[in-house]
Design a protein around this motif. Structure first.
Motif, PDB file in Angstrom:
ATOM      1  N   HIS A  26      13.816  37.851 109.702  1.00  9.78           N
ATOM      2  CA  HIS A  26      12.572  37.494 109.034  1.00  9.78           C
ATOM      3  C   HIS A  26      12.423  35.996 108.925  1.00  9.78           C
ATOM      4  CE1 HIS A  26      15.264  38.041 105.565  1.00  9.78           C
ATOM      5  NE2 HIS A  26      15.487  39.217 106.075  1.00  9.78           N
ATOM      6  N   SER A  27      13.060  35.379 107.950  1.00  6.00           N
ATOM      7  CA  SER A  27      12.786  33.956 107.816  1.00  6.00           C
ATOM      8  C   SER A  27      13.240  33.172 109.036  1.00  6.00           C
ATOM      9  CB  SER A  27      13.501  33.385 106.615  1.00  6.00           C
ATOM     10  OG  SER A  27      13.505  34.297 105.599  1.00  6.00           O
ATOM     11  N   LYS A 243      12.195  34.314  96.378  1.00  8.55           N
ATOM     12  CA  LYS A 243      12.082  34.994  97.672  1.00  8.55           C
ATOM     13  C   LYS A 243      10.606  35.243  97.990  1.00  8.55           C
ATOM     14  CE  LYS A 243      13.351  38.079 101.029  1.00  8.55           C
ATOM     15  NZ  LYS A 243      12.080  38.418 101.620  1.00  8.55           N
ATOM     16  N   ASP A 247      10.138  32.192 100.344  1.00  6.02           N
ATOM     17  CA  ASP A 247      10.555  32.712 101.656  1.00  6.02           C
ATOM     18  C   ASP A 247       9.373  33.392 102.347  1.00  6.02           C
ATOM     19  OD1 ASP A 247      12.500  33.466 103.661  1.00  6.02           O
ATOM     20  OD2 ASP A 247      12.362  35.477 102.891  1.00  6.02           O
ATOM     21  N   SER A 255       7.231  30.338 110.659  1.00  9.25           N
ATOM     22  CA  SER A 255       7.823  31.143 111.740  1.00  9.25           C
ATOM     23  C   SER A 255       6.777  31.906 112.548  1.00  9.25           C
ATOM     24  CB  SER A 255       8.894  32.093 111.197  1.00  9.25           C
ATOM     25  OG  SER A 255       8.344  33.015 110.312  1.00  9.25           O
ATOM     26  N   GLY A 277      -3.394  42.392 105.798  1.00  6.45           N
ATOM     27  CA  GLY A 277      -2.603  42.192 104.586  1.00  6.45           C
ATOM     28  C   GLY A 277      -2.656  40.735 104.168  1.00  6.45           C
ATOM     29  N   GLU A 300      -7.723  43.915 104.062  1.00  8.75           N
ATOM     30  CA  GLU A 300      -6.993  44.164 102.809  1.00  8.75           C
ATOM     31  C   GLU A 300      -7.441  45.491 102.210  1.00  8.75           C
ATOM     32  OE1 GLU A 300      -4.929  43.997 100.454  1.00  8.75           O
ATOM     33  OE2 GLU A 300      -3.729  42.283 101.003  1.00  8.75           O
ATOM     34  N   CYS A 305      -6.494  40.715  96.354  1.00 16.41           N
ATOM     35  CA  CYS A 305      -6.042  39.930  97.515  1.00 16.41           C
ATOM     36  C   CYS A 305      -7.209  39.666  98.456  1.00 16.41           C
ATOM     37  CB  CYS A 305      -4.912  40.652  98.242  1.00 16.41           C
ATOM     38  SG  CYS A 305      -3.427  40.767  97.235  1.00 16.41           S
ATOM     39  N   GLY A 334       3.513  45.402 105.211  1.00 12.85           N
ATOM     40  CA  GLY A 334       4.706  46.072 104.691  1.00 12.85           C
ATOM     41  C   GLY A 334       4.462  47.571 104.539  1.00 12.85           C
ATOM     42  N   GLY A 359       5.648  42.235 109.312  1.00 11.38           N
ATOM     43  CA  GLY A 359       6.165  43.074 108.230  1.00 11.38           C
ATOM     44  C   GLY A 359       7.608  43.437 108.483  1.00 11.38           C
ATOM     45  N   VAL A 402      -6.566  52.512 101.964  1.00 13.91           N
ATOM     46  CA  VAL A 402      -5.262  53.066 102.331  1.00 13.91           C
ATOM     47  C   VAL A 402      -5.418  54.547 102.639  1.00 13.91           C
ATOM     48  CG1 VAL A 402      -3.542  51.565 101.254  1.00 13.91           C
ATOM     49  CG2 VAL A 402      -4.705  53.250  99.863  1.00 13.91           C
ATOM     50  N   LYS A 419      -1.044  46.817  92.939  1.00 11.74           N
ATOM     51  CA  LYS A 419       0.156  46.007  92.730  1.00 11.74           C
ATOM     52  C   LYS A 419       0.739  46.332  91.350  1.00 11.74           C
ATOM     53  CE  LYS A 419      -0.360  43.127  96.333  1.00 11.74           C
ATOM     54  NZ  LYS A 419      -1.552  43.759  96.882  1.00 11.74           N
ATOM     55  N   TYR A 423       3.573  41.767  89.539  1.00 16.29           N
ATOM     56  CA  TYR A 423       3.106  41.010  90.704  1.00 16.29           C
ATOM     57  C   TYR A 423       2.346  39.767  90.252  1.00 16.29           C
ATOM     58  CZ  TYR A 423       0.878  40.089  95.235  1.00 16.29           C
ATOM     59  OH  TYR A 423       0.463  39.521  96.411  1.00 16.29           O
TER      60      TYR A 423
HETATM   61  N1  LIG Z   1       8.552  38.232 109.017  1.00 18.00           N
HETATM   62  C1  LIG Z   1       9.190  37.659 108.011  1.00 18.00           C
HETATM   63  O1  LIG Z   1       9.865  36.648 108.162  1.00 18.00           O
HETATM   64  C2  LIG Z   1       9.050  38.259 106.618  1.00 18.00           C
HETATM   65  C3  LIG Z   1       9.472  37.536 105.487  1.00 18.00           C
HETATM   66  C4  LIG Z   1       9.317  38.097 104.241  1.00 18.00           C
HETATM   67  C5  LIG Z   1       8.776  39.358 104.133  1.00 18.00           C
HETATM   68  N2  LIG Z   1       8.413  40.052 105.245  1.00 18.00           N
HETATM   69  C6  LIG Z   1       7.814  41.387 105.188  1.00 18.00           C
HETATM   70  O2  LIG Z   1       6.385  41.257 105.259  1.00 18.00           O
HETATM   71  C7  LIG Z   1       5.770  42.357 104.590  1.00 18.00           C
HETATM   72  C8  LIG Z   1       4.739  41.845 103.580  1.00 18.00           C
HETATM   73  O3  LIG Z   1       5.400  41.089 102.572  1.00 18.00           O
HETATM   74  P1  LIG Z   1       4.540  40.433 101.405  1.00 18.00           P
HETATM   75  O4  LIG Z   1       5.498  39.684 100.549  1.00 18.00           O
HETATM   76  O5  LIG Z   1       3.360  39.726 101.951  1.00 18.00           O
HETATM   77  O6  LIG Z   1       4.071  41.753 100.640  1.00 18.00           O
HETATM   78  P2  LIG Z   1       2.798  41.891  99.666  1.00 18.00           P
HETATM   79  O7  LIG Z   1       2.961  43.192  98.986  1.00 18.00           O
HETATM   80  O8  LIG Z   1       2.654  40.641  98.866  1.00 18.00           O
HETATM   81  O9  LIG Z   1       1.547  41.936 100.675  1.00 18.00           O
HETATM   82  C9  LIG Z   1       1.197  43.013 101.486  1.00 18.00           C
HETATM   83  C10 LIG Z   1      -0.316  43.142 101.405  1.00 18.00           C
HETATM   84  O10 LIG Z   1      -0.758  44.117 102.357  1.00 18.00           O
HETATM   85  C11 LIG Z   1      -1.837  44.846 101.753  1.00 18.00           C
HETATM   86  N3  LIG Z   1      -1.954  46.137 102.435  1.00 18.00           N
HETATM   87  C12 LIG Z   1      -1.226  47.268 102.280  1.00 18.00           C
HETATM   88  N4  LIG Z   1      -1.654  48.232 103.105  1.00 18.00           N
HETATM   89  C13 LIG Z   1      -2.665  47.699 103.807  1.00 18.00           C
HETATM   90  C14 LIG Z   1      -3.516  48.207 104.859  1.00 18.00           C
HETATM   91  N5  LIG Z   1      -3.403  49.436 105.307  1.00 18.00           N
HETATM   92  N6  LIG Z   1      -4.470  47.385 105.354  1.00 18.00           N
HETATM   93  C15 LIG Z   1      -4.605  46.109 104.900  1.00 18.00           C
HETATM   94  N7  LIG Z   1      -3.839  45.581 103.926  1.00 18.00           N
HETATM   95  C16 LIG Z   1      -2.866  46.365 103.396  1.00 18.00           C
HETATM   96  C17 LIG Z   1      -1.436  44.976 100.302  1.00 18.00           C
HETATM   97  O11 LIG Z   1      -2.562  45.195  99.460  1.00 18.00           O
HETATM   98  C18 LIG Z   1      -0.782  43.629 100.034  1.00 18.00           C
HETATM   99  O12 LIG Z   1      -1.686  42.699  99.471  1.00 18.00           O
HETATM  100  C19 LIG Z   1       6.908  43.129 103.958  1.00 18.00           C
HETATM  101  O13 LIG Z   1       7.238  44.194 104.828  1.00 18.00           O
HETATM  102  C20 LIG Z   1       8.041  42.129 103.916  1.00 18.00           C
HETATM  103  O14 LIG Z   1       9.313  42.751 103.960  1.00 18.00           O
HETATM  104  C21 LIG Z   1       8.497  39.513 106.483  1.00 18.00           C
END
Ligand SMILES: NC(=O)c1ccc[n+]([C@@H]2O[C@H](COP(=O)([O-])OP(=O)(O)OC[C@H]3O[C@@H](n4cnc5c(N)ncnc54)[C@H](O)[C@@H]3O)[C@@H](O)[C@H]2O)c1
Length: 424
Positions: A26-27, A243, A247, A255, A277, A300, A305, A334, A359, A402, A419, A423
């Motif tokens: 990820h990061s 995090k 992160d 990234s 998202g 979204e 959001c 996610g 995600g 959803v 949320k 949150y």
């Molecule tokens: N690639 C990386 O380096 C990295 C780093 C950290 C986290 N992640 C991953 O990224 C994902 C998101 O993390 P986050 O912190 O932004 O989570 P978050 O919960 O803050 O954001 C996710 C958003 O997606 C929205 N969502 C959910 N279902 C949806 C849909 N069907 N259509 C549109 N929007 C939708 C939610 O309402 C929410 O606002 C997680 O899976 C996390 O593990 C990736």
């Protein structure tokens, strides 16, 4: 459903066949490990398995398994550079002033093995912990860094491009040492925890706790907890503010560009991109793409959001509304894999449209036909979300919905709240 090791293996196979590798860090962007690999590869990287080769550090230690110990010097330089970027850990080292506050801690770890995690591992050691380490991802290991760790005395079992069998072998070598038993687990993704649970459950008598970093690992721990199978305390690092707000936001902001540039070599200026998202990761991605001149749309399901996206200057649409025109789709929800980007969306996309998932790593793009069913519920929603949703028409923002499956996956109601209270 409780954790099934066999299911994990199937998932593993699916992932390797769908994406060509097990999971992306990820990061840590894929590209940074790519460039690294090309810089420090040498003729000794002959494709034979490190498991088959004799190994020894300059001090005669052999309790490790890595690709090539000769790369240790290069890896050490990488670690020294990373130390400059990680002042907090370095302050902890200095603050201990030679004392060993972690004496007695026997930490078995399973994380990405990069210069940054090497700084963490060696900080634990400086503070008195004994560590054994494996990689949580078969493609993110920086071989030279692993060599430097081994040369520095850390039993590390990891190399870039492990097979599935190697992956579990490395974890088992970390856990199953004859003269050493862990009393703490530091995990990223839950594989180590579940290996111990499945193969060495008696170790839990000694284990005081688990530190878990990833969404996926936390989800697994909650499942274990619900099934009454989590027998030690666990610390949820994933949901810590540093995090989530750093992160996820700032690291992904960097990234996304780095990964896309190196894998596709495209220009971003003028490209139309839809980011699914607008959570922390989505916010970072949108900001980065916008800064390079891309035209960014957001999808979204959460009105708050969505409103944030509007206020930040992004158009909020349903994916079906923009699928035809975009050059790139970035998923950051996610949410479960099958239904964010669906067959009907793929059918509309331009030839050559790039699909990118930010995600969590078990998600790959799967194609499924899903039909929406709109229930005729009368629901009174009193919340911030309702207030935010009232503002959206002003922006001509179109909120996504959803599916039942997604709502179940996220553990929320289809109609919100989207949320948890914490949150905010
Ligand atoms: N690639 C990386 O380096 C990295 C780093 C950290 C986290 N992640 C991953 O990224 C994902 C998101 O993390 P986050 O912190 O932004 O989570 P978050 O919960 O803050 O954001 C996710 C958003 O997606 C929205 N969502 C959910 N279902 C949806 C849909 N069907 N259509 C549109 N929007 C939708 C939610 O309402 C929410 O606002 C997680 O899976 C996390 O593990 C990736």
């Amino acid at each position: 459903m409780p954790i099934q090791f066999t299911d994990q293996k199937q998932e593993f196979n699916k992932r390797t066949s769908n994406t060509g590798h097990r999971s992306l860090p990820h990061s840590i962007s894929q590209s940074s490990t790519d460039s690294y690999g090309s810089v420090c590869s040498d003729s000794s990287e002959d494709g034979s398995s490190p498991r088959d080769k004799p190994r020894r550090t300059s001090k005669g230690l052999s309790d490790f398994c890595i690709k090539n110990i000769k790369q240790a010097e290069f890896g050490r330089r990488e670690i020294i550079i990373a130390q400059q970027e990680m002042p907090a850990l370095m302050i902890l080292r200095k603050g201990a002033g030679g004392e060993k506050p972690l004496a007695g801690a026997q930490v078995v770890g399973c994380t990405h093995i990069t210069a940054q995690t090497a700084v963490l591992i060696e900080t634990l050691s400086v503070l008195g912990a004994q560590c054994r380490w494996a990689a949580c991802n078969i493609f993110s290991t920086q071989n030279a860094v692993a060599a430097a760790l081994a040369e520095g005395g850390t039993p590390v079992f990891a190399w870039r491009g492990e097979s599935e069998d190697d992956f579990w072998w490395c974890i088992d070598r970390c856990v199953g040492a004859e003269t050493w038993q862990p009393n703490m687990i530091m995990d990223d993704g839950g594989d180590l925890t579940h290996w111990i649970h499945k193969k060495h459950p008696s170790l839990f008598k000694n284990i005081k706790g688990i530190v878990e970093e990833s969404v996926t690992g936390i989800y697994r721990l909650y499942q274990m907890s619900k099934a009454g199978r989590l027998c030690v305390p666990a610390i949820n690092v994933n949901d810590s503010v540093t995090k989530q707000k750093f992160d996820n936001l700032y690291c992904c902001k960097e990234s996304i560009l780095d990964g896309l540039k190196r894998t596709t070599d495209i220009m971003f200026g003028g490209k139309q991109v839809v980011v699914c998202g607008y959570g922390e990761v989505g916010k970072g991605c949108c900001a980065a793409l916008k800064a390079l001149g891309a035209v960014v749309y957001v999808t979204e399901v959460d009105p708050i959001c969505a409103l944030q996206a509007c206020m930040d200057g992004f158009r909020v649409n349903k994916l079906s509304e923009v699928a035809r025109q975009v050059d790139m789709v970035v998923t950051c929800t996610g949410n479960c894999n099958k239904s964010v980007v669906r067959r009907e969306h793929l059918d509309r996309m331009k030839d050559g449209c790039i699909l990118c998932n930010m995600g969590h790593s078990i998600i790959s793009f799967l194609v499924l036909h899903i039909s929406f069913r709109h229930d005729n519920h009368s629901i009174l929603i009193i919340s911030d979300e309702y207030v935010a949703s009232l503002h959206l028409p002003t922006f001509d923002a179109h909120l996504s919905e959803v599916t039942d499956e997604q709502a179940k996956y996220l553990g929320i109601s289809k109609h919100g709240p989207f949320k948890p209270n914490d949150y905010r």
